[in-house]
Design an enzyme around this catalytic site. Structure first.
Site, short mmCIF file in Angstrom:
data_model
loop_
_atom_site.label_atom_id
_atom_site.label_comp_id
_atom_site.label_asym_id
_atom_site.label_seq_id
_atom_site.Cartn_x
_atom_site.Cartn_y
_atom_site.Cartn_z
N LYS A 141 -16.74 -14.57 -10.35
CA LYS A 141 -16.10 -13.26 -10.52
C LYS A 141 -17.14 -12.13 -10.66
O LYS A 141 -16.96 -11.05 -10.10
CB LYS A 141 -15.23 -13.35 -11.80
CG LYS A 141 -14.22 -12.26 -11.94
CD LYS A 141 -13.20 -12.56 -13.03
CE LYS A 141 -12.46 -11.27 -13.37
NZ LYS A 141 -11.36 -11.42 -14.29
N ASN A 180 -5.58 2.62 -12.71
CA ASN A 180 -4.59 1.66 -12.21
C ASN A 180 -3.20 2.24 -12.43
O ASN A 180 -2.99 3.05 -13.33
CB ASN A 180 -4.72 0.35 -12.99
CG ASN A 180 -3.73 -0.70 -12.51
OD1 ASN A 180 -3.52 -0.87 -11.31
ND2 ASN A 180 -3.10 -1.41 -13.43
N MET A 231 -3.81 -6.81 -7.16
CA MET A 231 -3.18 -7.77 -8.06
C MET A 231 -4.18 -8.75 -8.69
O MET A 231 -3.97 -9.96 -8.68
CB MET A 231 -2.07 -8.52 -7.33
CG MET A 231 -1.01 -7.60 -6.75
SD MET A 231 -0.36 -6.39 -7.92
CE MET A 231 1.21 -7.11 -8.28
N ARG A 232 -5.26 -8.19 -9.22
CA ARG A 232 -6.26 -9.01 -9.91
C ARG A 232 -6.74 -8.28 -11.14
O ARG A 232 -6.71 -7.05 -11.19
CB ARG A 232 -7.48 -9.26 -9.03
CG ARG A 232 -7.19 -10.10 -7.84
CD ARG A 232 -8.42 -10.33 -6.98
NE ARG A 232 -8.03 -11.13 -5.84
CZ ARG A 232 -7.90 -12.45 -5.86
NH1 ARG A 232 -8.23 -13.13 -6.95
NH2 ARG A 232 -7.48 -13.09 -4.81
N GLY A 278 0.78 -1.24 0.00
CA GLY A 278 0.00 0.00 0.00
C GLY A 278 0.80 1.28 0.00
O GLY A 278 0.33 2.31 0.46
N HIS A 290 0.66 0.89 -13.21
CA HIS A 290 1.38 -0.32 -13.61
C HIS A 290 2.88 0.01 -13.67
O HIS A 290 3.27 1.04 -14.22
CB HIS A 290 0.87 -0.80 -14.98
CG HIS A 290 1.57 -2.05 -15.41
ND1 HIS A 290 1.29 -3.27 -14.84
CD2 HIS A 290 2.55 -2.26 -16.32
CE1 HIS A 290 2.08 -4.18 -15.38
NE2 HIS A 290 2.85 -3.59 -16.28
C1 GAR Z 1 3.40 -1.17 -7.40
O1 GAR Z 1 4.68 -1.21 -7.95
C2 GAR Z 1 2.34 -1.19 -8.50
O2 GAR Z 1 2.74 -0.51 -9.65
C3 GAR Z 1 2.27 -2.69 -8.78
O3 GAR Z 1 2.33 -3.29 -7.51
C4 GAR Z 1 3.08 -2.44 -6.64
C5 GAR Z 1 2.24 -2.18 -5.43
O4 GAR Z 1 2.98 -1.50 -4.47
N1 GAR Z 1 1.05 -3.02 -9.44
C6 GAR Z 1 0.98 -3.98 -10.36
O5 GAR Z 1 1.93 -4.65 -10.69
C7 GAR Z 1 -0.40 -4.18 -10.96
N2 GAR Z 1 -0.31 -5.07 -12.04
P1 GAR Z 1 2.27 -0.77 -3.27
O6 GAR Z 1 1.33 -1.82 -2.64
O7 GAR Z 1 3.38 -0.41 -2.33
O8 GAR Z 1 1.52 0.41 -3.79
#
Ligand code: GAR
Length: 214
Positions: free
Chosen positions: A65, A107, A90-91, A12, A109
């Site tokens: 879903k 989102n 992560m979904r 987070g 990425h």
């Molecule tokens: C971040 O790097 C975000 O970009 C990635 O997960 C991490 C979450 O970090 N998201 C993905 O890969 C989505 N496909 P956080 O929980 O510290 O924000």
């Protein structure tokens, strides 16, 4: 004032960067709820620290879903949420939510889309041997990281980078561009022309204003 619903699965840190930018007054919006699919997500702790309601909603408690994402949408609607922010969720989001919030789900990425979509953006970039990578804020559609691109930031990728070192460099940029994109959305500065996102915040020379300039 815009109400935001955040969906997160883990640490987070993006959620935190948005919270901080709301508390500093940079983003004029309020976080109405955090929804997580993981009961042990550290994001829950962060919500607690800021007096924000959190809900754990796990797919296994729903019959498929569609019902899962329909239930998430109804929790968000109940609280008057106008923007859904995926912060390390992560979904692949389902139709039940996308249809309720068309072009109102964002989102972040950790790669320069359309390169390296999916769960391992940073690892895939290192394995490929790219010299530049970065992060992308985009609207969410039914594909995997395929929605209209709102903002991107690039970082160098060095020969000796590992997934971890590149991830750390990218994360710093994530914490800059995600709050900025949310700020622009909250001020009605984002419009869509087909799949091209137009930002009404360019300087006269066409470059994007700096987040620090407010
Ligand atoms: C971040 O790097 C975000 O970009 C990635 O997960 C991490 C979450 O970090 N998201 C993905 O890969 C989505 N496909 P956080 O929980 O510290 O924000």
């Amino acid at each position: 004032m815009l109400k935001i619903g955040v969906l997160a699965s883990g640490r987070g840190s993006n959620f935190q960067s948005i919270l901080d930018r709301i508390e500093s007054g940079f983003i004029k919006a309020e976080i109405a709820i955090l929804i997580t699919d993981k009961p042990d997500a550290y994001a829950i702790e962060r919500a607690k620290n800021h007096g924000i309601e959190s809900l754990v909603m796990q797919p296994r408690d729903f019959d498929g879903k569609n019902l899962y994402y329909g239930a998430i949408a109804s929790e968000l609607k109940k609280r008057g949420v106008g923007l859904v922010v995926l912060a390390g969720f992560m979904r692949v989001v389902g139709k039940g939510l996308i249809d309720s919030y068309p072009n109102k789900i964002m989102n972040i990425h950790p790669a320069l889309l359309p390169s390296f979509p999916g769960l391992h953006g940073q690892r895939d970039a290192v394995d490929y041997g790219v010299k530049v990578s970065g992060c992308t804020v985009h609207f969410v559609d039914e594909g995997v990281d395929t929605g209209p691109i709102i903002a991107q930031a690039a970082v160098p990728c060095h020969d000796d980078d590992t997934e971890d070192t590149l991830s750390a460099r990218i994360l710093k940029k994530e914490h800059e561009i995600y709050p900025l994109a949310i700020k622009l959305f909250s001020e009605g500065m984002i419009s869509l022309d087909g799949r091209t996102v137009r930002l009404k915040c360019s300087k006269p020379d066409g470059t994007l204003m700096n987040p620090a300039e407010g």
